[in-house]
Design a protein around this motif. Sequence first.
Motif, mmCIF file in Angstrom:
data_model
loop_
_atom_site.group_PDB
_atom_site.id
_atom_site.type_symbol
_atom_site.label_atom_id
_atom_site.label_comp_id
_atom_site.label_asym_id
_atom_site.label_seq_id
_atom_site.Cartn_x
_atom_site.Cartn_y
_atom_site.Cartn_z
ATOM 1 N N GLN A 84 0.858 -1.224 -0.191
ATOM 2 C CA GLN A 84 -0.092 0.041 -0.071
ATOM 3 C C GLN A 84 0.853 1.283 0.042
ATOM 4 O O GLN A 84 1.723 1.444 0.862
ATOM 5 N N ALA A 106 -13.324 -0.805 -6.532
ATOM 6 C CA ALA A 106 -11.861 -1.109 -6.720
ATOM 7 C C ALA A 106 -11.742 -1.765 -8.332
ATOM 8 O O ALA A 106 -12.874 -2.452 -8.603
ATOM 9 N N TRP A 128 -10.466 -5.584 -0.030
ATOM 10 C CA TRP A 128 -10.188 -4.400 0.648
ATOM 11 C C TRP A 128 -11.002 -4.383 2.031
ATOM 12 O O TRP A 128 -12.376 -4.868 1.919
ATOM 13 N N CYS A 146 -5.688 -3.505 2.157
ATOM 14 C CA CYS A 146 -5.747 -4.322 0.959
ATOM 15 C C CYS A 146 -5.131 -5.482 1.377
ATOM 16 O O CYS A 146 -4.247 -5.558 2.137
ATOM 17 N N CYS A 200 -3.046 0.073 -4.167
ATOM 18 C CA CYS A 200 -2.566 -1.122 -3.704
ATOM 19 C C CYS A 200 -2.047 -1.980 -4.939
ATOM 20 O O CYS A 200 -2.658 -2.020 -5.869
#
Lengths: 115, 114
Positions: free
Chosen positions: B6, B65, B35, B91, B23
């Motif tokens: 991250q 995402a 996530w 993540c 991520c």
Amino acid sequence: DADVTQTPRNRITKTGKRIMLECSQTKGHDRMYWYRQDPGLGLRLIYYSFDVKDINKGEISDGYSVSRQAQAKFSLSLESAIPNQTALYFCATSDPGTTGPREQFFGPGTRLTVL
Amino acid sequence: AQSVTQLDSQVPVFEEAPVELRCNYSSSVSVYLFWYVQYPNQGLQLLLKYLSGSTLVKGINGFEAEFNKSQTSFHLRKPSVHISDTAEYFCAVSDRGGYQKVTFGIGTKLQVIP
């Protein structure tokens, strides 16, 4: 009622003391996990259990032990606590019967301080 | 072996502005991606997960995402954040075997500024 509960929520102890953190779940899941969370390090796996007779070490098991007393209960022990075990500890569960990616369900955490 | 990076430890953003939390992952096998969100003084809870199919995954609370296989990324986005989105976001990646060993990133703290 919460599905995954942890007791105590906060604990302050001294170096050398034996500490037990308890986790109970009502989700009926076979798999249970213990993690510790440290700032800047994220979550790291301490131990995991696939069922009552199956317990495995995670990436940072040194200094810790666990007991799976029943499907619903998974305890973490620090036999002789040291200051660098000060952290936030989480219990989690997952359902091995789930197909595809398995969500982990977390308890509210136990904040442990070792002086 | 698998790993998660991250890229931002903290992200401040003004209320109603868009946000992207980055991520990247590494793995020698096919993976599932997740996530999770951690609100203050709470445990983690799932925001969304990626299995296969559409590369855009919608989660709870307006988050989504996008999976990008070529860039091995799974960035989290929200078009307009609220104060209540202030939290830490993790993540995570797991293998697709029977165990599904999960590796978490170090987390990104999202601070929404009024």
